[in-house]
Design an enzyme around this catalytic site. Sequence first.
Site, PDB file in Angstrom:
ATOM      1  N   SER A 157     -92.923 -18.740 -36.793  1.00  0.00           N
ATOM      2  CA  SER A 157     -94.153 -18.317 -37.453  1.00  0.00           C
ATOM      3  C   SER A 157     -94.721 -19.471 -38.267  1.00  0.00           C
ATOM      4  O   SER A 157     -94.072 -19.974 -39.196  1.00  0.00           O
ATOM      5  CB  SER A 157     -93.875 -17.146 -38.395  1.00  0.00           C
ATOM      6  OG  SER A 157     -94.965 -17.003 -39.290  1.00  0.00           O
ATOM      7  N   HIS A 183     -95.873 -17.772 -33.277  1.00  0.00           N
ATOM      8  CA  HIS A 183     -96.295 -16.518 -33.904  1.00  0.00           C
ATOM      9  C   HIS A 183     -97.296 -16.862 -35.005  1.00  0.00           C
ATOM     10  O   HIS A 183     -97.022 -17.700 -35.861  1.00  0.00           O
ATOM     11  CB  HIS A 183     -95.053 -15.831 -34.477  1.00  0.00           C
ATOM     12  CG  HIS A 183     -95.284 -14.499 -35.094  1.00  0.00           C
ATOM     13  ND1 HIS A 183     -95.332 -13.329 -34.364  1.00  0.00           N
ATOM     14  CD2 HIS A 183     -95.453 -14.134 -36.385  1.00  0.00           C
ATOM     15  CE1 HIS A 183     -95.513 -12.301 -35.188  1.00  0.00           C
ATOM     16  NE2 HIS A 183     -95.598 -12.767 -36.429  1.00  0.00           N
ATOM     17  N   ASP A 223     -99.565 -15.350 -38.015  1.00  0.00           N
ATOM     18  CA  ASP A 223     -99.683 -14.201 -38.912  1.00  0.00           C
ATOM     19  C   ASP A 223    -101.059 -14.153 -39.557  1.00  0.00           C
ATOM     20  O   ASP A 223    -101.347 -14.895 -40.495  1.00  0.00           O
ATOM     21  CB  ASP A 223     -98.605 -14.293 -39.997  1.00  0.00           C
ATOM     22  CG  ASP A 223     -97.222 -13.946 -39.455  1.00  0.00           C
ATOM     23  OD1 ASP A 223     -97.075 -12.856 -38.891  1.00  0.00           O
ATOM     24  OD2 ASP A 223     -96.314 -14.793 -39.588  1.00  0.00           O
ATOM     25  N   MET A 257    -103.666 -12.296 -41.862  1.00  0.00           N
ATOM     26  CA  MET A 257    -103.658 -11.327 -42.975  1.00  0.00           C
ATOM     27  C   MET A 257    -105.023 -11.302 -43.639  1.00  0.00           C
ATOM     28  O   MET A 257    -105.612 -12.354 -43.897  1.00  0.00           O
ATOM     29  CB  MET A 257    -102.627 -11.747 -44.015  1.00  0.00           C
ATOM     30  CG  MET A 257    -101.228 -11.872 -43.459  1.00  0.00           C
ATOM     31  SD  MET A 257    -100.102 -12.396 -44.747  1.00  0.00           S
ATOM     32  CE  MET A 257     -98.560 -12.466 -43.829  1.00  0.00           C
ATOM     33  N   HIS A 301    -100.244 -11.905 -34.650  1.00  0.00           N
ATOM     34  CA  HIS A 301     -99.833 -10.694 -35.387  1.00  0.00           C
ATOM     35  C   HIS A 301    -100.954 -10.334 -36.359  1.00  0.00           C
ATOM     36  O   HIS A 301    -101.151 -11.007 -37.366  1.00  0.00           O
ATOM     37  CB  HIS A 301     -98.512 -11.015 -36.113  1.00  0.00           C
ATOM     38  CG  HIS A 301     -97.940  -9.862 -36.871  1.00  0.00           C
ATOM     39  ND1 HIS A 301     -96.835 -10.000 -37.683  1.00  0.00           N
ATOM     40  CD2 HIS A 301     -98.294  -8.545 -36.944  1.00  0.00           C
ATOM     41  CE1 HIS A 301     -96.539  -8.822 -38.220  1.00  0.00           C
ATOM     42  NE2 HIS A 301     -97.408  -7.938 -37.805  1.00  0.00           N
ATOM     43  N   MET A 323    -102.294  -8.447 -39.098  1.00  0.00           N
ATOM     44  CA  MET A 323    -102.033  -7.593 -40.271  1.00  0.00           C
ATOM     45  C   MET A 323    -103.375  -7.375 -40.962  1.00  0.00           C
ATOM     46  O   MET A 323    -103.641  -7.889 -42.058  1.00  0.00           O
ATOM     47  CB  MET A 323    -100.999  -8.265 -41.176  1.00  0.00           C
ATOM     48  CG  MET A 323     -99.596  -8.203 -40.577  1.00  0.00           C
ATOM     49  SD  MET A 323     -98.446  -9.308 -41.373  1.00  0.00           S
ATOM     50  CE  MET A 323     -98.815 -10.815 -40.489  1.00  0.00           C
ATOM     51  N   MET A 334     -90.961  -4.419 -37.756  1.00  0.00           N
ATOM     52  CA  MET A 334     -90.954  -5.273 -38.951  1.00  0.00           C
ATOM     53  C   MET A 334     -89.654  -5.043 -39.716  1.00  0.00           C
ATOM     54  O   MET A 334     -89.281  -3.903 -39.996  1.00  0.00           O
ATOM     55  CB  MET A 334     -92.119  -4.928 -39.888  1.00  0.00           C
ATOM     56  CG  MET A 334     -93.510  -5.261 -39.387  1.00  0.00           C
ATOM     57  SD  MET A 334     -93.980  -7.006 -39.333  1.00  0.00           S
ATOM     58  CE  MET A 334     -93.348  -7.712 -40.815  1.00  0.00           C
ATOM     59  N   ASP A 342     -89.326  -9.056 -36.706  1.00  0.00           N
ATOM     60  CA  ASP A 342     -90.123  -9.989 -37.508  1.00  0.00           C
ATOM     61  C   ASP A 342     -89.881  -9.744 -38.993  1.00  0.00           C
ATOM     62  O   ASP A 342     -90.159  -8.669 -39.509  1.00  0.00           O
ATOM     63  CB  ASP A 342     -91.608  -9.785 -37.174  1.00  0.00           C
ATOM     64  CG  ASP A 342     -92.515 -10.766 -37.907  1.00  0.00           C
ATOM     65  OD1 ASP A 342     -92.003 -11.700 -38.554  1.00  0.00           O
ATOM     66  OD2 ASP A 342     -93.749 -10.590 -37.817  1.00  0.00           O
TER      67      ASP A 342
HETATM   68  C1  DX5 Z   1     -94.542 -11.233 -42.601  1.00  0.00           C
HETATM   69  C2  DX5 Z   1     -94.870 -11.929 -41.298  1.00  0.00           C
HETATM   70  C3  DX5 Z   1     -93.691 -12.655 -40.719  1.00  0.00           C
HETATM   71  C4  DX5 Z   1     -93.105 -13.699 -41.621  1.00  0.00           C
HETATM   72  C5  DX5 Z   1     -91.919 -14.398 -41.014  1.00  0.00           C
HETATM   73  O1  DX5 Z   1     -95.621 -10.489 -43.017  1.00  0.00           O
HETATM   74  O2  DX5 Z   1     -95.305 -11.006 -40.341  1.00  0.00           O
HETATM   75  O3  DX5 Z   1     -94.024 -13.176 -39.447  1.00  0.00           O
HETATM   76  O4  DX5 Z   1     -94.029 -14.633 -42.032  1.00  0.00           O
HETATM   77  O5  DX5 Z   1     -91.363 -15.265 -41.963  1.00  0.00           O
HETATM   78  P1  DX5 Z   1     -89.818 -15.174 -42.371  1.00  0.00           P
HETATM   79  O6  DX5 Z   1     -89.028 -15.389 -41.127  1.00  0.00           O
HETATM   80  O7  DX5 Z   1     -89.646 -16.244 -43.386  1.00  0.00           O
HETATM   81  O8  DX5 Z   1     -89.593 -13.788 -42.928  1.00  0.00           O
HETATM   82 ZN    ZN Z   2     -95.497 -11.737 -38.256  1.00  0.00          ZN
END
Ligand code: DX5
Ligand code: ZN
Length: 231
Positions: free
Chosen positions: A13, A38, A40, A42, A71, A73, A142, A180
């Site tokens: 990620s 990956h 993320d 947000m 991903h 979010m 998750m 994840d």
């Molecule tokens: C959390 C994300 C994850 C996260 C992974 O909201 O979806 O992908 O950043 O990072 P680690 O492996 O450090 O938990």
């Molecule tokens: Zn993620």
Amino acid sequence: MPAAVHRLRLAPSLLSADFAALGDAVRAVEAGGADALHLDVMDGHFVPNISFGPALVAAVRARTRLPLDVHLMISEPLRYLDAFQKAGGDTLVFHVESNSEPEEVVRRVHALGLAVGAAIRPDTPLSALDRFVDRLDQVLVMSVQPGFSGQSFHPEVLPKVRAARERIDRAGLSADVSIDGGVTAATATGAAEAGATFFVCGNAVFAGGVVADNLRQLRAAVEEGVRHAVR
Ligand code: DX5
Ligand code: ZN
């Protein structure tokens, strides 16, 4: 397809990478044997943090051939599917707890020619996927509350990983079960044993040491879990 014969994939990620040197991070994980990236996304609304959007995904797309696992979010994934497809995402993963109608998201992502994943928070039951699980390419469980990297793994989600794997195998489907949050060499073994096939890892890859060594250790941990599972 039992987890043991499934392809096991590591997806670093980029949230845990140095944002001022993302090109270097992408090169390092690619050279170190990562199977996907990956990303993320947000929105500061669905989760209490803001990360990045389609422009960054497009910049990463221009630097790598690795599959991009996006991903989302965000509260209204349906509104942004086209943008992430144009940005070069390969798999779009949405949250069933978002405000968009899940079956409509699944239909639209497939219509865009992309793979689709559905994510569930640690406290969301697997049954939230019942109506459309047979159409998913990925079920993302998750193992932390979404929003931040570097949190600790919640082992209580492992039965959900196991149930997801059983359900997919029983139906003769080939979807990945993805884990994840807090995935490290110490926690990846249990997740693999439970049937996860796709491992998102942020801090375990980027927060210390050498990226290629970190990836090697993670892969060894995953392979150990698969050996336990087939015994
Ligand atoms: C959390 C994300 C994850 C996260 C992974 O909201 O979806 O992908 O950043 O990072 P680690 O492996 O450090 O938990
Ligand atoms: Zn993620």
